[in-house]
Design an enzyme around this catalytic site. Structure first.
Site, PDB file in Angstrom:
ATOM      1  N   GLY A  72       0.921   2.823   7.848  1.00 10.89           N
ATOM      2  CA  GLY A  72       0.663   2.760   6.405  1.00 10.89           C
ATOM      3  C   GLY A  72       0.981   4.095   5.769  1.00 10.89           C
ATOM      4  O   GLY A  72       1.279   5.078   6.441  1.00 10.89           O
ATOM      5  N   TYR A 135      -4.456   6.218  -2.904  1.00 10.82           N
ATOM      6  CA  TYR A 135      -4.509   6.126  -1.440  1.00 10.82           C
ATOM      7  C   TYR A 135      -5.948   5.824  -0.980  1.00 10.82           C
ATOM      8  O   TYR A 135      -6.178   4.901  -0.186  1.00 10.82           O
ATOM      9  CB  TYR A 135      -3.994   7.445  -0.839  1.00 10.82           C
ATOM     10  CG  TYR A 135      -4.298   7.617   0.615  1.00 10.82           C
ATOM     11  CD1 TYR A 135      -3.690   6.811   1.583  1.00 10.82           C
ATOM     12  CD2 TYR A 135      -5.201   8.592   1.043  1.00 10.82           C
ATOM     13  CE1 TYR A 135      -3.984   6.974   2.927  1.00 10.82           C
ATOM     14  CE2 TYR A 135      -5.487   8.761   2.383  1.00 10.82           C
ATOM     15  CZ  TYR A 135      -4.878   7.952   3.320  1.00 10.82           C
ATOM     16  OH  TYR A 135      -5.179   8.115   4.659  1.00 10.82           O
TER      17      TYR A 135
END
Ligand code: 15L
Length: 273
Positions: A72, A135
């Site tokens: 990711g 994030y």
């Protein structure tokens, strides 16, 4: 023998786990990213591909008992990239886990899901989320997804709220609080594979004197970190602290400073003026 899959095997955390877990007898399959990568040893079980793609996910998860999902986007990036890699790909991975009968997913969460807490606060694992950016926000989605797949589909979940993990000593003042040494990282991953637990959230840091977190939840899975960033404090404290006042005030450090609205420019302050 338990078969373990590791995604993100070429990232900061994945590189250490890919190298070290087989030394502890773990039968590992590693996903190295979009493109193939050279094997570390003959016969290393490797896959690659875009994890939004079901075929790439199946190639990683077929015959697997435990997935350690480290793939990711790992820094603050534009929203679309975060959505693609941390929301859509994560969902594809969990659906793949269902299809392939994976028993447990260990999810790489992050301290940045809590980055807007003050640096003077110590958090328990049941603290409310306070993400410091897109994030960190994606890690809130990920933790909720891990919870849902346990509650609704019976896939065991451990969310690792990782601090700062690179294969090196702490590098700055903040990391005296957030650092996790490579030995502790490997010990934590082994507990995540072996511990009898259905769902847990665990702070992924060493036994740091200046830890932002209460580490007792880690005891639930038998994680007792042995390293301590304070061993490196004399050299770090002898250097100037490069972080500005905002970064120093919040647990998320420099992530907080990205696209940050100073108090004087916030709507309430403008109305008061
Ligand atoms: C993280 O979650 C990031 O993935 C990593 O790039 C570091 O910034 C780390 O946190 C940290 O807070 O030091």
């Amino acid at each position: 023998m338990v078969k373990v899959a590791l995604s993100g095997a070429c990232g900061h955390v994945g590189t250490v786990l890919r190298r070290e877990l087989p030394k502890h007898g773990i039968d590992l399959r590693s996903s190295v990213g979009l493109e193939p990568a050279p094997a570390l040893h003959a016969g290393e079980d490797l896959t690659h591909g875009d994890l939004r793609d079901a075929a790439a996910v199946d190639a990683l998860l077929e015959g697997v008992d435990v997935l350690i999902h480290m793939a990711g986007t790992s820094i603050e990036r534009p929203l679309q990239e975060i959505i693609d890699n941390n929301l859509i790909a994560l969902h594809a991975v969990y659906e793949g886990a269902r299809r392939n009968g994976v028993k447990r997913v260990v999810f790489a969460s992050s301290n940045h899901a809590f980055g807007m807490y003050g640096a003077d606060v110590k958090l328990r694992s049941d603290a409310a989320y306070r993400p410091d950016g897109l994030y960190g926000l994606s890690k809130v989605w990920g933790e909720a997804m891990a919870r849902m797949y346990w509650d609704k589909h019976g896939i065991e979940g451990i969310c690792l709220r990782i601090g700062t993990t690179k294969d090196c000593p702490p590098e700055d003042f903040r990391q005296l609080s957030t650092w996790m040494g490579a030995k502790d990282l490997v010990a934590l991953a082994l507990r995540c594979i072996e511990a009898p637990v259905d769902f847990a959230v665990v702070w992924g840091i060493s036994d740091n004197k200046r830890a932002y977190y209460d580490l007792s939840e880690g005891n639930r899975i038998g994680f007792a970190p042995q390293q301590n960033a304070e061993d490196f404090a004399p050299e770090i404290l002898a250097r100037p602290n490069r972080m500005n006042a905002v970064a120093r005030s919040f647990q998320g450090g420099e992530f907080v400073t990205l696209d940050y609205t100073p108090p004087a420019q916030r709507p309430g302050a403008q109305r008061a003026g």
